[in-house]
Design a protein around this motif. Structure first.
Motif, PDB file in Angstrom:
ATOM      1  N   LYS A 125      17.338  -7.072  -9.136  1.00  0.00           N
ATOM      2  CA  LYS A 125      16.602  -6.807  -8.273  1.00  0.00           C
ATOM      3  C   LYS A 125      16.865  -5.392  -7.458  1.00  0.00           C
ATOM      4  CE  LYS A 125      16.106 -11.838  -6.961  1.00  0.00           C
ATOM      5  NZ  LYS A 125      16.451 -12.672  -5.973  1.00  0.00           N
ATOM      6  N   LEU A 126      18.128  -4.861  -7.395  1.00  0.00           N
ATOM      7  CA  LEU A 126      18.212  -3.705  -6.747  1.00  0.00           C
ATOM      8  C   LEU A 126      17.791  -2.675  -7.625  1.00  0.00           C
ATOM      9  CD1 LEU A 126      20.312  -1.852  -4.932  1.00  0.00           C
ATOM     10  CD2 LEU A 126      21.826  -1.963  -6.606  1.00  0.00           C
ATOM     11  N   SER A 127      17.875  -2.496  -8.783  1.00  0.00           N
ATOM     12  CA  SER A 127      17.070  -1.623  -9.783  1.00  0.00           C
ATOM     13  C   SER A 127      15.525  -1.450  -9.149  1.00  0.00           C
ATOM     14  CB  SER A 127      17.531  -1.825 -11.282  1.00  0.00           C
ATOM     15  OG  SER A 127      18.791  -1.615 -11.190  1.00  0.00           O
ATOM     16  N   ILE A 128      15.236  -2.603  -9.716  1.00  0.00           N
ATOM     17  CA  ILE A 128      13.706  -2.658  -9.272  1.00  0.00           C
ATOM     18  C   ILE A 128      13.147  -2.195  -7.919  1.00  0.00           C
ATOM     19  CG2 ILE A 128      11.605  -4.167  -9.079  1.00  0.00           C
ATOM     20  CD1 ILE A 128      12.984  -6.042 -11.237  1.00  0.00           C
ATOM     21  N   SER A 129      14.193  -2.519  -6.973  1.00  0.00           N
ATOM     22  CA  SER A 129      13.834  -2.052  -5.531  1.00  0.00           C
ATOM     23  C   SER A 129      13.935  -0.665  -5.386  1.00  0.00           C
ATOM     24  CB  SER A 129      14.691  -2.836  -4.664  1.00  0.00           C
ATOM     25  OG  SER A 129      14.444  -4.047  -4.742  1.00  0.00           O
ATOM     26  N   LEU A 130      15.101  -0.118  -5.965  1.00  0.00           N
ATOM     27  CA  LEU A 130      15.177   1.441  -6.013  1.00  0.00           C
ATOM     28  C   LEU A 130      13.996   1.973  -6.625  1.00  0.00           C
ATOM     29  CD1 LEU A 130      18.902   1.822  -6.652  1.00  0.00           C
ATOM     30  CD2 LEU A 130      17.873   2.233  -4.541  1.00  0.00           C
ATOM     31  N   ALA A 131      13.696   1.525  -7.898  1.00  0.00           N
ATOM     32  CA  ALA A 131      12.741   2.148  -8.626  1.00  0.00           C
ATOM     33  C   ALA A 131      11.249   2.188  -7.948  1.00  0.00           C
ATOM     34  CB  ALA A 131      12.237   1.414  -9.806  1.00  0.00           C
ATOM     35  N   LEU A 132      10.925   1.067  -7.161  1.00  0.00           N
ATOM     36  CA  LEU A 132       9.780   1.199  -6.328  1.00  0.00           C
ATOM     37  C   LEU A 132       9.727   1.941  -5.173  1.00  0.00           C
ATOM     38  CD1 LEU A 132       8.889  -2.643  -6.514  1.00  0.00           C
ATOM     39  CD2 LEU A 132       7.816  -0.503  -8.007  1.00  0.00           C
ATOM     40  N   ILE A 133      10.908   1.938  -4.483  1.00  0.00           N
ATOM     41  CA  ILE A 133      11.174   2.735  -3.038  1.00  0.00           C
ATOM     42  C   ILE A 133      10.956   4.092  -3.368  1.00  0.00           C
ATOM     43  CG2 ILE A 133      12.768   3.069  -1.181  1.00  0.00           C
ATOM     44  CD1 ILE A 133      13.697   0.317  -1.409  1.00  0.00           C
ATOM     45  N   PHE A 134      11.797   4.535  -4.281  1.00  0.00           N
ATOM     46  CA  PHE A 134      11.810   6.010  -4.455  1.00  0.00           C
ATOM     47  C   PHE A 134      10.506   6.313  -5.257  1.00  0.00           C
ATOM     48  CE2 PHE A 134      16.365   5.314  -3.423  1.00  0.00           C
ATOM     49  CZ  PHE A 134      16.603   6.563  -3.089  1.00  0.00           C
ATOM     50  N   GLY A 135       9.928   5.507  -6.152  1.00  0.00           N
ATOM     51  CA  GLY A 135       8.668   6.032  -6.587  1.00  0.00           C
ATOM     52  C   GLY A 135       7.731   6.158  -5.919  1.00  0.00           C
ATOM     53  N   LEU A 136       7.462   5.186  -4.826  1.00  0.00           N
ATOM     54  CA  LEU A 136       6.494   5.187  -3.907  1.00  0.00           C
ATOM     55  C   LEU A 136       6.459   6.001  -2.820  1.00  0.00           C
ATOM     56  CD1 LEU A 136       5.812   1.179  -3.906  1.00  0.00           C
ATOM     57  CD2 LEU A 136       4.316   3.049  -5.132  1.00  0.00           C
ATOM     58  N   PHE A 137       7.794   6.420  -2.307  1.00  0.00           N
ATOM     59  CA  PHE A 137       7.859   7.297  -1.281  1.00  0.00           C
ATOM     60  C   PHE A 137       7.131   8.587  -1.246  1.00  0.00           C
ATOM     61  CE2 PHE A 137      10.272  10.672   1.295  1.00  0.00           C
ATOM     62  CZ  PHE A 137      10.445  10.002   2.593  1.00  0.00           C
ATOM     63  N   PRO A 138       7.036   9.225  -2.403  1.00  0.00           N
ATOM     64  CA  PRO A 138       6.096  10.300  -2.301  1.00  0.00           C
ATOM     65  C   PRO A 138       4.812  10.157  -2.225  1.00  0.00           C
ATOM     66  CG  PRO A 138       7.791  10.256  -4.278  1.00  0.00           C
ATOM     67  CD  PRO A 138       7.815   9.222  -3.612  1.00  0.00           C
ATOM     68  N   MET A 139       4.330   8.797  -2.435  1.00  0.00           N
ATOM     69  CA  MET A 139       2.818   8.824  -2.102  1.00  0.00           C
ATOM     70  C   MET A 139       2.061   9.139  -1.107  1.00  0.00           C
ATOM     71  SD  MET A 139       1.791   7.659  -4.755  1.00  0.00           S
ATOM     72  CE  MET A 139       2.409   6.894  -6.465  1.00  0.00           C
ATOM     73  N   SER A 140       2.957   9.511   0.262  1.00  0.00           N
ATOM     74  CA  SER A 140       2.601  10.114   1.435  1.00  0.00           C
ATOM     75  C   SER A 140       2.162  11.472   1.154  1.00  0.00           C
ATOM     76  CB  SER A 140       3.811   9.946   2.421  1.00  0.00           C
ATOM     77  OG  SER A 140       4.574  10.746   2.024  1.00  0.00           O
ATOM     78  N   ILE A 141       2.575  12.189   0.257  1.00  0.00           N
ATOM     79  CA  ILE A 141       1.898  13.506  -0.110  1.00  0.00           C
ATOM     80  C   ILE A 141       0.715  13.551  -0.730  1.00  0.00           C
ATOM     81  CG2 ILE A 141       2.441  15.468  -1.578  1.00  0.00           C
ATOM     82  CD1 ILE A 141       5.745  14.784  -1.151  1.00  0.00           C
ATOM     83  N   LEU A 142       0.540  12.775  -1.443  1.00  0.00           N
ATOM     84  CA  LEU A 142      -0.753  12.505  -2.253  1.00  0.00           C
ATOM     85  C   LEU A 142      -1.866  12.089  -1.099  1.00  0.00           C
ATOM     86  CD1 LEU A 142      -2.487  12.249  -4.646  1.00  0.00           C
ATOM     87  CD2 LEU A 142      -1.701   9.681  -5.240  1.00  0.00           C
ATOM     88  N   ILE A 143      -1.495  10.960  -0.544  1.00  0.00           N
ATOM     89  CA  ILE A 143      -2.329  10.598   0.211  1.00  0.00           C
ATOM     90  C   ILE A 143      -2.798  11.805   1.372  1.00  0.00           C
ATOM     91  CG2 ILE A 143      -2.693   8.825   2.572  1.00  0.00           C
ATOM     92  CD1 ILE A 143      -0.813   6.955   0.993  1.00  0.00           C
ATOM     93  N   MET A 144      -2.048  12.315   1.740  1.00  0.00           N
ATOM     94  CA  MET A 144      -2.314  13.467   3.029  1.00  0.00           C
ATOM     95  C   MET A 144      -3.013  14.677   2.145  1.00  0.00           C
ATOM     96  SD  MET A 144       0.917  13.455   5.591  1.00  0.00           S
ATOM     97  CE  MET A 144       2.336  13.773   4.308  1.00  0.00           C
ATOM     98  N   ASN A 145      -2.976  14.654   0.962  1.00  0.00           N
ATOM     99  CA  ASN A 145      -3.376  15.957   0.364  1.00  0.00           C
ATOM    100  C   ASN A 145      -4.304  15.761  -0.682  1.00  0.00           C
ATOM    101  OD1 ASN A 145      -1.691  18.203   1.529  1.00  0.00           O
ATOM    102  ND2 ASN A 145      -0.270  16.522   1.102  1.00  0.00           N
ATOM    103  N   VAL A 146      -4.822  14.499  -0.811  1.00  0.00           N
ATOM    104  CA  VAL A 146      -5.759  13.892  -1.960  1.00  0.00           C
ATOM    105  C   VAL A 146      -7.060  15.039  -1.852  1.00  0.00           C
ATOM    106  CG1 VAL A 146      -7.084  12.250  -0.557  1.00  0.00           C
ATOM    107  CG2 VAL A 146      -6.775  12.072  -3.096  1.00  0.00           C
TER     108      VAL A 146
END
Length: 217
Positions: free
Chosen positions: A75-96
């Motif tokens: 669960k820790l690994s899946i959580s880390l994968a998703l948290i760190f993977g999805l965090f940069p999505m804010s850059i995409l949303i603001m600059n799409v």
């Protein structure tokens, strides 16, 4: 499965980041003189080829599918994968709005789909496995992460403004450690590759290479 290779082969693997980064730097420098930021394409092809050759020649008893086997539950690994993977999505949303070219969109998605396989199989697969046989985990992770971190400004940073910024060092340091932990915990590169894909999408890799998007410095 341990990486069973000879001493000389292990030394070659541990020294290979120096050669790969040098080849990448030379490629980026030469092509950027003629095609500017579009040098990212020949660089990507040369870089992926270099990683693939290292994996093919130095993997010893391991098969690529051994690194890609079903992940152990964590669960820790899946959580880390998703948290760190999805965090940069804010850059995409603001600059799409910068994604106004079908060609750029296709290249951006293609890079995000292809790059994680080569990088994870090499940096967290081959290199980390080679180092772990001789050094403690923390040194092995530090060694792999150090060169993974340096490869970006020394190769992509030749023509990409964002990739030569100090923020890159911080982000790549964290990602290199997190993806290494995920590999150790799950005994597979699957979640690291998926997280890497999300990051490549979120940070808008190709627009960044082309300096279409330059983060605030």
């Amino acid at each position: 499965m341990l990486l069973e290779i000879s001493k000389n082969t292990r030394i070659a693997v541990l020294l290979s980041p120096l050669v790969i980064i040098l080849i990448g730097f030379v490629t980026a420098t030469i092509f950027s003189r003629f095609i500017n930021e579009w040098a990212w394409i020949p660089l990507a092809l040369v870089y992926w080829t270099s990683l693939a050759l290292c994996i093919a020649f130095f993997k010893g008893n391991k098969r690529v599918k051994d690194w890609l086997k079903k992940s152990k539950p964590s669960k820790l690994s899946i959580s880390l994968a998703l948290i760190f993977g999805l965090f940069p999505m804010s850059i995409l949303i603001m600059n799409v709005h910068l994604l106004d070219s079908p060609l750029i969109i296709v290249l951006w998605v293609a890079f995000a789909l292809i790059n994680p396989w080569f990088e994870e199989l090499y940096w967290r697969g081959l290199l980390l496995d080679a180092a772990i046989e001789w050094f403690p985990k923390w040194i092995s992770v530090g060694y792999s992460t150090l060169f993974f971190m340096l490869s970006h400004p020394l190769m992509w940073g030749v023509f990409s403004i964002a990739n030569s910024h100090y923020h890159v060092f911080i982000n790549l340091l964290l990602l290199g450690i997190v993806w290494s932990v995920i590999y150790f915990k799950t005994r597979s590169l699957r979640w690291a590759i998926f997280s890497h894909f999300l990051v490549n999408i979120g940070i808008m890799t190709v627009p960044v290479f082309l300096n279409i998007y330059v983060p605030p410095m």
